[in-house]
Design an enzyme around this catalytic site. Sequence first.
Site, PDB file in Angstrom:
ATOM      1  N   CYS A  67      12.040   0.593 -22.251  1.00  0.00           N
ATOM      2  CA  CYS A  67      12.644   1.712 -21.540  1.00  0.00           C
ATOM      3  C   CYS A  67      13.316   2.738 -22.432  1.00  0.00           C
ATOM      4  O   CYS A  67      13.170   3.948 -22.232  1.00  0.00           O
ATOM      5  CB  CYS A  67      13.620   1.210 -20.483  1.00  0.00           C
ATOM      6  SG  CYS A  67      15.195   0.535 -21.117  1.00  0.00           S
ATOM      7  N   HIS A 105      19.407  -0.433 -18.845  1.00  0.00           N
ATOM      8  CA  HIS A 105      18.154   0.292 -18.598  1.00  0.00           C
ATOM      9  C   HIS A 105      18.441   1.787 -18.718  1.00  0.00           C
ATOM     10  O   HIS A 105      19.537   2.246 -18.383  1.00  0.00           O
ATOM     11  CB  HIS A 105      17.606  -0.036 -17.211  1.00  0.00           C
ATOM     12  CG  HIS A 105      16.355   0.706 -16.856  1.00  0.00           C
ATOM     13  ND1 HIS A 105      15.205   0.616 -17.613  1.00  0.00           N
ATOM     14  CD2 HIS A 105      16.067   1.571 -15.839  1.00  0.00           C
ATOM     15  CE1 HIS A 105      14.264   1.375 -17.068  1.00  0.00           C
ATOM     16  NE2 HIS A 105      14.767   1.972 -16.004  1.00  0.00           N
ATOM     17  N   ASP A 120      11.127   7.761 -14.026  1.00  0.00           N
ATOM     18  CA  ASP A 120      11.209   6.524 -14.810  1.00  0.00           C
ATOM     19  C   ASP A 120       9.810   6.091 -15.247  1.00  0.00           C
ATOM     20  O   ASP A 120       8.978   5.741 -14.414  1.00  0.00           O
ATOM     21  CB  ASP A 120      11.865   5.425 -13.969  1.00  0.00           C
ATOM     22  CG  ASP A 120      12.353   4.256 -14.803  1.00  0.00           C
ATOM     23  OD1 ASP A 120      11.817   4.046 -15.914  1.00  0.00           O
ATOM     24  OD2 ASP A 120      13.279   3.551 -14.359  1.00  0.00           O
TER      25      ASP A 120
END
Length: 254
Positions: A67, A105, A120
């Site tokens: 991420c 995250h 995302d």
Amino acid sequence: MDIRPYLNRINFTDSPEVNKRVLYELQKKHLLNIPFENLDIHYGREINLSIAHIYKKIIIENRGGFCYELNGLFHQLLKEIGFNAKLISARVHVQNEEYSPEYDHMAIIVNLENQDYLVDVGFGKFTLEPLELIPNQKITDTLGQFQFDTYEKDYYRINELKSSDLIPQYIFKTDPRELSEFVQRCEFHQTSDESHFSKKKLISITTNEGRITLNNSQLKITKAGIEEEVRFKESEFETKLKHYFDIEIRKDSY
């Protein structure tokens, strides 16, 4: 950052303009062409959170990332194009209303025509397109149905809808963050035995038909909702990696 090789990497051929259609297409193309992977953690390679380092790895070397790398670089691309984008910190749902620490995250908020969108490209199997940040409204995405609600003070929560149940994914605030603020948690995920990323190799990508996921000794290929699972010896991992992802990684020692 030279965005042309980046756009070529994700097979984006349209004019990179600031509008909703382009934003949605950019995320979709990104997810279909750049895999989520944690392989550097298992090959003794430090994950450096600088845009230059991430760009070289993902765009020049045709790799993937997790991420911090994927959303960190995608955020930079959006900014270069002209989108009003900011990094945010998210806390991932663990179990029974428990959430991971702050900065566990990284995601992105884009404000476009006075509407916020959750963007995302670094959460594995999630949404294919951005989600309009409107609480208590069902959002239908190609990969499922989702809904935002509020969680405690100042937090939004994104849930996946399955059989009318809300399955929590992560909670987040919309405060802007800097890439450097994620360094400590990124180091945790690289070095700690408590990190799920340190447990096994993982690489996964969305396809037009479904998904391909590879770990130490297992390959899963999903097409049209049908999942095929293949077990293999761990010594065959690099062969599978090359065949399904066209990636070769030299083994380095820590």
